[in-house]
Design an enzyme around this catalytic site. Structure first.
Site, PDB file in Angstrom:
ATOM      1  N   ASP A 144      11.600  -7.421  -4.306  1.00 49.52           N
ATOM      2  CA  ASP A 144      12.210  -7.481  -5.964  1.00 49.52           C
ATOM      3  C   ASP A 144      13.339  -8.644  -5.521  1.00 49.52           C
ATOM      4  O   ASP A 144      13.668  -9.243  -6.999  1.00 49.52           O
ATOM      5  CB  ASP A 144      12.150  -6.920  -6.533  1.00 49.52           C
ATOM      6  CG  ASP A 144      10.805  -6.297  -7.526  1.00 49.52           C
ATOM      7  OD1 ASP A 144      10.234  -6.932  -7.557  1.00 49.52           O
ATOM      8  OD2 ASP A 144      10.841  -4.942  -7.828  1.00 49.52           O
TER       9      ASP A 144
HETATM   10  C1  BGC Z   1      16.000  -3.539  -8.043  1.00 56.34           C
HETATM   11  C2  BGC Z   1      14.894  -3.252  -7.105  1.00 56.34           C
HETATM   12  C3  BGC Z   1      13.922  -3.863  -8.409  1.00 56.34           C
HETATM   13  C4  BGC Z   1      14.275  -4.436  -9.242  1.00 56.34           C
HETATM   14  C5  BGC Z   1      13.312  -4.790 -11.037  1.00 56.34           C
HETATM   15  C6  BGC Z   1      16.946  -4.780  -9.161  1.00 56.34           C
HETATM   16  O1  BGC Z   1      17.802  -5.144  -9.565  1.00 56.34           O
HETATM   17  O2  BGC Z   1      16.986  -3.794  -7.013  1.00 56.34           O
HETATM   18  O3  BGC Z   1      14.928  -2.710  -6.657  1.00 56.34           O
HETATM   19  O4  BGC Z   1      13.197  -3.165  -7.938  1.00 56.34           O
HETATM   20  O5  BGC Z   1      15.962  -4.693  -9.657  1.00 56.34           O
HETATM   21  O6  BGC Z   1      13.140  -5.863 -11.671  1.00 56.34           O
HETATM   22  C1  NOJ Z   2      11.985  -0.788  -6.795  1.00 61.34           C
HETATM   23  C2  NOJ Z   2      10.746  -1.423  -7.192  1.00 61.34           C
HETATM   24  O1  NOJ Z   2      10.115  -0.254  -8.286  1.00 61.34           O
HETATM   25  C3  NOJ Z   2       9.375  -1.408  -6.753  1.00 61.34           C
HETATM   26  O2  NOJ Z   2       8.769  -1.927  -7.152  1.00 61.34           O
HETATM   27  C4  NOJ Z   2       9.936  -2.637  -5.872  1.00 61.34           C
HETATM   28  O3  NOJ Z   2       9.013  -2.912  -4.461  1.00 61.34           O
HETATM   29  C5  NOJ Z   2      10.933  -2.023  -5.275  1.00 61.34           C
HETATM   30  N1  NOJ Z   2      12.455  -1.703  -5.621  1.00 61.34           N
HETATM   31  C6  NOJ Z   2      11.944  -3.116  -3.515  1.00 61.34           C
HETATM   32  O4  NOJ Z   2      12.871  -3.859  -4.538  1.00 61.34           O
END
Ligand code: BGC
Ligand code: NOJ
Length: 811
Positions: free
Chosen positions: A483
């Site tokens: 993400d």
């Molecule tokens: C986090 C990710 C997460 C995303 C969701 C980010 O701040 O680092 O792990 O998937 O937010 O929006």
């Molecule tokens: C947490 C999110 O829930 C997931 O959808 C994503 O793949 C990982 N972070 C990596 O960014």
């Protein structure tokens, strides 16, 4: 250092000090009524949706930490204490917390009084039950005052935490005997209320927080408890709470129990009122009556335990390794249930207000859950698919209560569509229920635009195929699985969302990771077509897959590993020419799992590079070298300080991809080594470093670039649970559900000589014995079904109700 121990016979983790490095929590409830409950009785309750139906209040950033919850105060002469130590923090003479599957028991002892607080959410009911048992172990008589206390949330947790000008005027309660009803907004559009009750008439109560705690009081020192007792306050606005006072006199050796409950009730509109302004309590009274029957509490708890035993009976290993067995047989599967229920919504790191159900998250959670309750997985797949758009793209998130896509986040995460194929594939393999593909499912939740699930999957595949970039690799959109890799966002303003700023459809930025997914799940799609008699479509899909595979081996190959992406300027991300972020874990795992480069050597080379460059003693970091400055062209990934989260943290979720990838190459020693590094049971010994619960996976462990290397955060709600279960049960132990049966194909350390597995699959029970006389890491040379040799590694589907014995000899 440990702060407790595993009690495998009881399927519990027993915490022996309340001063754990962080609150160590448990989840109660697995249907609609949920409670997060820490080892000191902190936490909160909600109904279905932690944002929209929050029942009790919780302050995440509070100090002291974790002081809102389901606390019971005991006043014994001049001493006021809690069985779980918080919030008074009066030092108990002894303390134990047992977190079990769906229940938590906290025991504290002070001045000869033993108090046990047992908590669980019964199956089939929307309530939390709390039984307090106090026993007088002192030589003399004890007069105790007992005060349960909780604080209601005004339903919408986000509004509750921000819209004070309204909220401090709307709180309403009703008191009726031993029950306190929280009915804020029931007078207008809400048809639901909460009720707190006890099974005996209290000597006093309070429903206004300032009366119980004091205007400047705190849960650590409620004025009512330390002063003259409950005041009988009736909340009008401000903060409605439920507090009661019970007076007990215990002879030496005597004991008494009080049952408390916290329930959620919905009434049909036409049955809302008993009298003008008086809520209809019939359903609440029926709920209370259900547990007023002697033995009801114990029977419901027993049923919960039996249900869990049955659920876990679907997959059970006896490996000779205590740690492996407890992970596989108990805690990993338990966490899979929790992630299935919660997605990424409510934990001690996820506020319950931020995210609802994630499209990709929930699809992946299915992989580790589907064997437990396939019917619920089926329903979930259809719910998720209904948030897909007609062009195959998808809402990134949806609210569990409404099941509607979340507009604020929207779509544009270009890996999402393919995860629907992954989830459906897992369901089909587990169940053989091909009818799901014919289910009619709306697009964009619009019943007028519905088509079969098969058509949804077609569009998932078609979306990726129709969105390829300059190198023939899939366009990344807002982000892919990572993400934080936001190649089209270019955010420069603080506070902007990294994901939703900028265009979602950059025409240049491409993802090698999605390419790997397309190859892996595109082959699955082709197989579904073939089995449905769509041979031409299958062929065509396979040729699209081959083209992308060729693009991965060409533009996506860096010489010693798979590149990560191309940015919006067409520059390599995750290649040797990069000054930072030269190698990423995700494409190595996904491309090798997809079989890319397995014949031509790139697969093995890529995994060797992972070992050489990304390995640490606590697991594999996501990338290296860490980004040391913010790069708008890469987005959120470079916003994190080095070593945290996606910026070179040990992101546990993709470690099991490496396990699966290693196993696909037959490297069992290495597969297990990677598995073990992040598996909680092996980290228990270093809990003072790891800090999160030693019975569940965390999303992230700080990487070697971080000052707190080895410290985990974001426990419980992570795709790590499902993927770890897949990696250990299917890749390492090698029991693989397939369309036509169970394949037995273990990949284990050479030192493993034998293990046994009990697997329930499509209604039949398989008792599997694996022997490894020659100490190989991979390969089954003989397979017997009830003593008869089978020609391949596949055991055909057995009649439901049958029990069969399987013997596999590796070599
Ligand atoms: C986090 C990710 C997460 C995303 C969701 C980010 O701040 O680092 O792990 O998937 O937010 O929006
Ligand atoms: C947490 C999110 O829930 C997931 O959808 C994503 O793949 C990982 N972070 C990596 O960014």
């Amino acid at each position: 250092m440990k702060f407790g121990y595993f009690d495998d016979d009881r399927k519990e983790y027993v915490i022996t000090t309340p001063r754990t490095p962080l609150p160590w929590i448990n989840y109660l409830g697995s249907e609609a009524f949920f409670v997060l409950c820490s080892n000191t009785a902190g936490g909160y309750a909600f109904y279905r949706d932690a944002r929209l139906r929050r029942i009790t209040r919780y302050r995440y950033n509070n100090a002291p930490l974790d002081s809102d919850g389901f606390h019971i105060y005991i006043r014994d002469g001049d001493t006021v204490w809690n069985p779980g130590w918080q919030p008074t923090q009066t030092e108990p003479d002894s303390y134990r917390c047992r977190h079990g599957l769906g229940y938590t028991v906290i025991e504290g002892e002070k001045n000869g009084v033993l108090a046990r607080q047992e908590m669980f959410v019964p199956r089939g009911d929307d309530c939390l039950l709390i039984r307090l048992t106090v026993r007088n172990g002192s030589g003399g008589e004890k007069r105790l005052s007992v005060f349960p206390y909780l604080e209601f949330c005004l339903w919408d947790a986000m509004d509750d935490a921000s819209n004070f000008q309204r909220n401090w005027s709307i709180g309403e309660v009703e008191i009726d005997g031993s029950a306190i009803y929280h009915k804020t907004e029931y007078r207008e559009r809400r048809d639901h209320y909460a009720v707190f009750w006890s099974d005996r008439t209290p000597e006093g109560f309070d429903t206004a927080r300032e009366a119980f705690l004091g205007v400047y009081g705190s849960p650590a020192r409620p004025e009512a408890v330390f002063g003259a007792g409950c005041t009988g306050s009736v909340a009008h606005g401000w903060q409605p709470v439920a507090a009661q006072q019970h007076e007990l006199t215990l002879a030496p050796g005597g004991s008494e129990s009080i049952l408390f409950g916290l329930g959620y009730i919905e009434n049909p509109r036409e049955e809302k009122w008993a009298a003008p302004g008086v809520i209809n309590k019939a359903r609440a009274e029926a709920m209370m009556a259900r547990y007023a029957v002697p033995g009801a509490f114990d029977a419901a708890l027993e049923r919960l335990k039996e249900d869990w035993a049955a659920l876990l009976g679907t997959f059970r290993v006896s490996s000779g390794s205590e740690k492996l067995d407890r992970m596989v047989n108990i805690w990993n599967q338990y966490q899979c249930m929790v992630t299935f229920n919660m997605s990424r919504s409510a934990s001690y790191f996820e506020s319950g207000m931020g995210r609802g159900m994630g499209f990709r998250d929930s699809c992946q959670d299915l992989l580790g859950f589907v064997h437990m309750i396939p019917e619920r997985a089926r329903e979930r797949i259809l719910d998720i698919a209904a948030t897909q758009f007609p062009d195959g793209s998808a809402y990134h998130q949806y609210q569990p209560l409404t099941k509607k896509g979340n507009l604020a986040v929207g779509s544009g995460f270009n890996d999402d569509p393919l995860w629907l194929i992954a989830g459906t594939d897992a369901y089909l393999r587990e169940t053989g229920d091909w009818s799901i593909l014919d289910e009619s499912v709306p697009f964009d939740n619009d019943p007028l635009r519905a088509d079969s699930l098969m058509e949804h999957l077609r569009r998932s595949f078609g979306f990726t195929r129709a969105h390829l970039g300059p190198h023939g690799l899939p366009l990344i959109g807002r982000a892919d699985w990572n993400d934080c890799l936001n190649l089209n966002c270019f955010s420069e303003q603080p506070g902007e969302s990294f994901q939703t700023t900028g265009p979602s459809e950059g025409p240049v930025a491409e993802s090698v990771f999605i390419a790997g997914m397309f190859v892996k799940y595109g082959r699955v799609w082709a197989e579904l077509c073939r089995r449905r008699g769509l041979a031409a479509e299958a062929e065509e899909a396979l040729s699209a897959v081959e083209q992308v595979e060729a693009a991965v081996l060409d533009a996506g190959w860096d010489g010693a590993w798979f590149r990560r992406a191309f940015d919006a300027f067409g520059r390599v991300v995750g290649g040797k020419e990069c000054d930072e972020g030269q190698i990423f874990i995700e494409p190595q795992g996904m491309c090798v799992m997809a079989g890319i480069g397995s014949r031509t050597g790139e697969a093995a080379r890529a995994l060797d590079s992972v070992r050489e460059r990304l390995d640490t003693e606590y697991g594999i970091v996501l990338l290296t070298p860490a980004y040391t400055r913010y790069r708008p062209e890469l987005g959120e990934i470079s916003s994190y300080p080095p070593g945290y989260k996606e910026n070179a943290g040990i992101f546990c979720h993709n470690n099991p991809w490496i396990v699966c990838a290693e196993a696909s190459l037959g490297r069992g020693d290495r597969a297990f080594e990677v598995y073990r590094r992040t598996a909680p049971a092996w980290l228990e010994e270093i809990s003072e470093i790891h800090r999160t619960e030693p019975y569940v996976y965390s999303q992230m462990i700080a990487g070697r670039d971080a000052p707190s290397f080895g410290e985990a955060k974001n426990s419980w709600l992570t795709g790590t649970a499902a993927w770890s279960f897949v990696s250990v049960s299917q890749a390492i132990l090698g029991v693989q559900p397939c369309f036509d049966g169970l394949r037995i194909d273990p990949c284990v350390p050479a030192a493993v000589r034998s293990f046994r597995i009990r697997r329930r699959f499509r209604g039949a029970l398989y008792l599997i014995e694996v022997e490894n006389p020659d100490g190989v890491q991979h390969g089954v040379k003989e397979l017997y079904l009830d003593g008869k040799a089978l020609p391949s590694a596949l055991i055909p589907v057995q009649e439901p109700g049958r029990t069969v014995r399987v013997r596999a000899v590796m070599g």
